[in-house]
Scaffold this motif. Structure first.
Motif, PDB file in Angstrom:
ATOM      1  N   PRO A 144      -0.136   6.200  -2.244  1.00  0.00           N
ATOM      2  CA  PRO A 144       0.191   7.353  -1.290  1.00  0.00           C
ATOM      3  C   PRO A 144      -0.353   6.850   0.164  1.00  0.00           C
ATOM      4  CG  PRO A 144       0.122   8.347  -3.303  1.00  0.00           C
ATOM      5  CD  PRO A 144      -0.258   6.871  -3.606  1.00  0.00           C
ATOM      6  N   LYS A 145      -1.796   6.814  -0.089  1.00  0.00           N
ATOM      7  CA  LYS A 145      -2.480   6.522   1.215  1.00  0.00           C
ATOM      8  C   LYS A 145      -2.071   5.146   1.877  1.00  0.00           C
ATOM      9  CE  LYS A 145      -6.501   9.220   0.219  1.00  0.00           C
ATOM     10  NZ  LYS A 145      -8.150   9.755   0.019  1.00  0.00           N
ATOM     11  N   VAL A 146      -2.016   4.089   1.128  1.00  0.00           N
ATOM     12  CA  VAL A 146      -1.511   2.810   1.740  1.00  0.00           C
ATOM     13  C   VAL A 146      -0.313   2.948   2.500  1.00  0.00           C
ATOM     14  CG1 VAL A 146      -0.742   0.688   0.940  1.00  0.00           C
ATOM     15  CG2 VAL A 146      -2.615   1.474  -0.186  1.00  0.00           C
ATOM     16  N   VAL A 147       0.719   3.787   1.662  1.00  0.00           N
ATOM     17  CA  VAL A 147       2.058   3.903   2.302  1.00  0.00           C
ATOM     18  C   VAL A 147       1.883   4.453   3.729  1.00  0.00           C
ATOM     19  CG1 VAL A 147       4.274   5.264   2.301  1.00  0.00           C
ATOM     20  CG2 VAL A 147       3.273   4.024   0.085  1.00  0.00           C
ATOM     21  N   ASP A 148       0.934   5.597   3.517  1.00  0.00           N
ATOM     22  CA  ASP A 148       0.696   6.299   4.888  1.00  0.00           C
ATOM     23  C   ASP A 148       0.005   5.589   5.957  1.00  0.00           C
ATOM     24  OD1 ASP A 148       0.391   8.851   6.380  1.00  0.00           O
ATOM     25  OD2 ASP A 148      -1.793   8.508   6.214  1.00  0.00           O
ATOM     26  N   ALA A 149      -0.709   4.755   5.900  1.00  0.00           N
ATOM     27  CA  ALA A 149      -1.501   3.667   6.794  1.00  0.00           C
ATOM     28  C   ALA A 149      -0.417   2.744   7.263  1.00  0.00           C
ATOM     29  CB  ALA A 149      -2.349   2.910   5.749  1.00  0.00           C
ATOM     30  N   GLY A 181       9.662   7.235   2.690  1.00  0.00           N
ATOM     31  CA  GLY A 181      10.851   6.603   1.681  1.00  0.00           C
ATOM     32  C   GLY A 181      11.012   5.038   1.958  1.00  0.00           C
ATOM     33  N   SER A 182      11.103   4.864   3.061  1.00  0.00           N
ATOM     34  CA  SER A 182      11.580   3.336   3.288  1.00  0.00           C
ATOM     35  C   SER A 182      10.406   2.528   3.563  1.00  0.00           C
ATOM     36  CB  SER A 182      12.531   3.294   4.902  1.00  0.00           C
ATOM     37  OG  SER A 182      11.620   3.834   5.864  1.00  0.00           O
ATOM     38  N   VAL A 183       9.185   2.973   3.980  1.00  0.00           N
ATOM     39  CA  VAL A 183       7.946   2.235   3.877  1.00  0.00           C
ATOM     40  C   VAL A 183       7.580   1.956   2.594  1.00  0.00           C
ATOM     41  CG1 VAL A 183       5.584   2.247   4.271  1.00  0.00           C
ATOM     42  CG2 VAL A 183       7.136   3.200   6.059  1.00  0.00           C
ATOM     43  N   LYS A 184       7.693   3.002   1.598  1.00  0.00           N
ATOM     44  CA  LYS A 184       7.540   2.766   0.178  1.00  0.00           C
ATOM     45  C   LYS A 184       8.291   1.598  -0.523  1.00  0.00           C
ATOM     46  CE  LYS A 184       6.463   5.115  -4.131  1.00  0.00           C
ATOM     47  NZ  LYS A 184       6.379   6.535  -4.884  1.00  0.00           N
ATOM     48  N   ALA A 185       9.486   1.785  -0.216  1.00  0.00           N
ATOM     49  CA  ALA A 185      10.634   0.905  -0.590  1.00  0.00           C
ATOM     50  C   ALA A 185      10.138  -0.598  -0.240  1.00  0.00           C
ATOM     51  CB  ALA A 185      12.103   0.989  -0.192  1.00  0.00           C
ATOM     52  N   ALA A 233      -5.476   1.149   6.527  1.00  0.00           N
ATOM     53  CA  ALA A 233      -5.678   1.636   5.007  1.00  0.00           C
ATOM     54  C   ALA A 233      -7.148   1.962   4.847  1.00  0.00           C
ATOM     55  CB  ALA A 233      -5.046   0.741   3.979  1.00  0.00           C
ATOM     56  N   ARG A 234      -7.801   1.119   5.250  1.00  0.00           N
ATOM     57  CA  ARG A 234      -9.516   1.494   4.866  1.00  0.00           C
ATOM     58  C   ARG A 234      -9.955   2.754   5.772  1.00  0.00           C
ATOM     59  NH1 ARG A 234     -12.574  -2.948   2.892  1.00  0.00           N
ATOM     60  NH2 ARG A 234     -14.143  -1.420   2.925  1.00  0.00           N
ATOM     61  N   GLN A 235      -9.300   2.925   6.931  1.00  0.00           N
ATOM     62  CA  GLN A 235      -9.711   4.367   7.580  1.00  0.00           C
ATOM     63  C   GLN A 235      -9.223   5.548   6.887  1.00  0.00           C
ATOM     64  OE1 GLN A 235      -8.429   4.041  11.672  1.00  0.00           O
ATOM     65  NE2 GLN A 235      -9.847   2.454  12.269  1.00  0.00           N
ATOM     66  N   ARG A 236      -8.282   5.182   5.841  1.00  0.00           N
ATOM     67  CA  ARG A 236      -7.721   6.396   5.110  1.00  0.00           C
ATOM     68  C   ARG A 236      -8.481   6.172   3.454  1.00  0.00           C
ATOM     69  NH1 ARG A 236      -4.661   5.283   9.023  1.00  0.00           N
ATOM     70  NH2 ARG A 236      -3.250   7.003  10.022  1.00  0.00           N
TER      71      ARG A 236
END
Length: 438
Positions: free
Chosen positions: A234-239, A422-426, A215-218
């Motif tokens: 969004p960036k946390v989900v992406d991380a 979507g599954s990560v965000k959930a 997350a920090r790298q994003r």
């Protein structure tokens, strides 16, 4: 925190609830005394390859302390799977040790209970002063702006350990500096029939350390500046997705590692079954399992691009162990003497060398004993590219809820179920719902 820590589930979620009842360490008087000036009880965390190893390391030093002061220390080495539960119980019952080790990421949560002795200027003066300690280590001792809840004892950082022979056999001349390079190298290693990268997929604590860095790298964080959970940004989900994708999509992490939670990935690396390991100060652990120091290399953890540093170039959480004193100790003066002893230059050299960690006491850190190539990587990381985990009262719940969400996502990947945005965000939304109200 510590590299061999298993998640302390269950009681973790109680830490804020306990805060309302735990002031003064749960004692009726709310303060310490010197009623038992000749004895101390000490809960040490399991730092070595086994509890027996810790006892072998610590007992001669405790005997030395007794010879110097006349104070006998009763030692108990507590496994990481039990340590936080035991501490939280002690904050309410008042039946805890005099002195204890805590993972530095727990500092703010345990500070909120009110059970630990605050290290104000007066108390720091008794052990030689606050300025003896590295500033980055002090950043993980409690909420900023408050007196620390503990004193740094061991400092650790993550690094990339790589098997030199496996790399050579795969035609890889140097360790990967970026995640794209790591994925590319993983394909070459896989083609040679070896596992590329190990992970402890069922260990929430290990999971949280890695997704924190991703997350920090994003340019993202799991908490807003005012300390509120922000797990679904969004960036946390992406991380989180990018870390799990090392198994789900990139196939760098084998699916079997989704079930690892007890350092099996370290054993796989030590036995030559995998090429790379992301771990905290692993040298002593690897040596205890028979892996020679010249058979592996150590490099910084990869970043998205460029080189490790501050901001989005962070490549490790600032890990470590802190030494705390219960406010209701029956040997307040002795406990302070013990902290002074354990953080003395001489003991810092002995203990951190034994555990392949780095002394948070700067004068000890400069000793030639910490001048190996591995130490150079760790010291550079600690000074330039490591960041403190969130110092918020709900940090321990954060570790458990988000770390467990990552565990569940690894389980999906291992079972062949799609890991989508979507599954990560959930999963992260569910984790956020389990956090205490601000």
């Amino acid at each position: 925190m510590r590299r061999i820590r298993a998640a302390a589930t269950g009681a973790v979620a109680l830490s804020l609830a306990l805060a309302a009842t735990a002031c003064g360490g749960g004692s009726a008087t709310g303060g310490g005394s010197n009623d038992s000036p000749k004895t101390l009880t000490y809960w040490a965390s399991n730092q070595g390859a086994s509890i027996a190893v810790d006892q072998q390391v610590l007992k001669p030093e405790l005997d030395k302390f007794q010879k110097q002061t006349g104070i006998k220390v009763k030692l108990e080495v507590v496994p990481w799977s039990d340590l936080l539960n035991r501490i939280l119980t002690a904050t309410t019952s008042g039946q805890g040790p005099d002195v204890l080790n805590i993972g530095n990421t727990w500092s703010a949560s345990l500070q909120a209970t009110g059970a630990l002795l605050p290290w104000d200027a007066k108390n720091f003066a008794k052990i030689g002063g606050k300025d003896r300690f590295a500033g980055a280590a002090l950043d993980s001792t409690g909420v900023r702006g408050k007196d620390p809840a503990a004193v740094p004892l061991y400092s650790m950082a993550y690094a990339l350990y790589y098997n030199k022979k496996i790399f050579a056999d795969a035609g890889i001349s140097q360790p990967p500096a970026t995640w794209d390079e790591l994925v590319a190298d993983s394909k070459k290693i896989d083609a040679k029939g070896k596992s590329a990268l190990g992970a402890e997929g069922s260990n929430p604590s290990e999971n949280i350390h890695h997704v924190f860095v991703f997350a920090r790298q994003r340019g993202a964080d799991f908490f807003t500046p005012d300390g509120k959970p922000d797990f679904t940004a969004p960036k946390v989900v992406d991380a989180v997705k990018s870390y799990v994708d090392l198994m789900a999509t990139d196939k760098a992490i084998p699916t079997g590692d989704a079930e690892y939670a007890q350092n099996q990935s370290v054993s796989d690396f030590a036995k030559g079954r995998q090429a790379m390991l992301l771990w905290q100060s692993a040298a002593a652990n690897l040596m205890s399992q028979g892996m020679s120091a010249d058979s592996y290399g150590i490099a910084p953890v990869p970043v998205l691009s460029g080189t490790p540093g501050s901001g989005t170039q962070v490549d490790s959480a600032f890990m470590g162990i802190n030494l705390a004193v219960f406010k209701n100790t029956h040997n307040l003066d002795g406990a302070t003497q013990f902290v002074k002893f354990m953080t003395s230059d001489a003991e810092q050299k002995i203990l951190n060398k034994a555990y392949s960690s780095i002394p948070p006491v700067t004068s000890a850190q400069a000793d030639a004993a910490f001048g190996t190539p591995a130490d150079a990587v760790l010291k550079s990381t600690l000074s330039a590219s490591a960041a403190a985990m969130p110092q918020v009262p709900s940090e321990s719940q954060f570790e458990t809820t988000v770390g467990t969400a990552v565990k569940d996502l690894f389980a999906d990947a291992a079972a062949g179920r799609a890991v989508t945005t979507g599954s990560v965000k959930a999963e992260l939304e569910k984790a956020q719902q389990q956090m205490p109200a601000a």
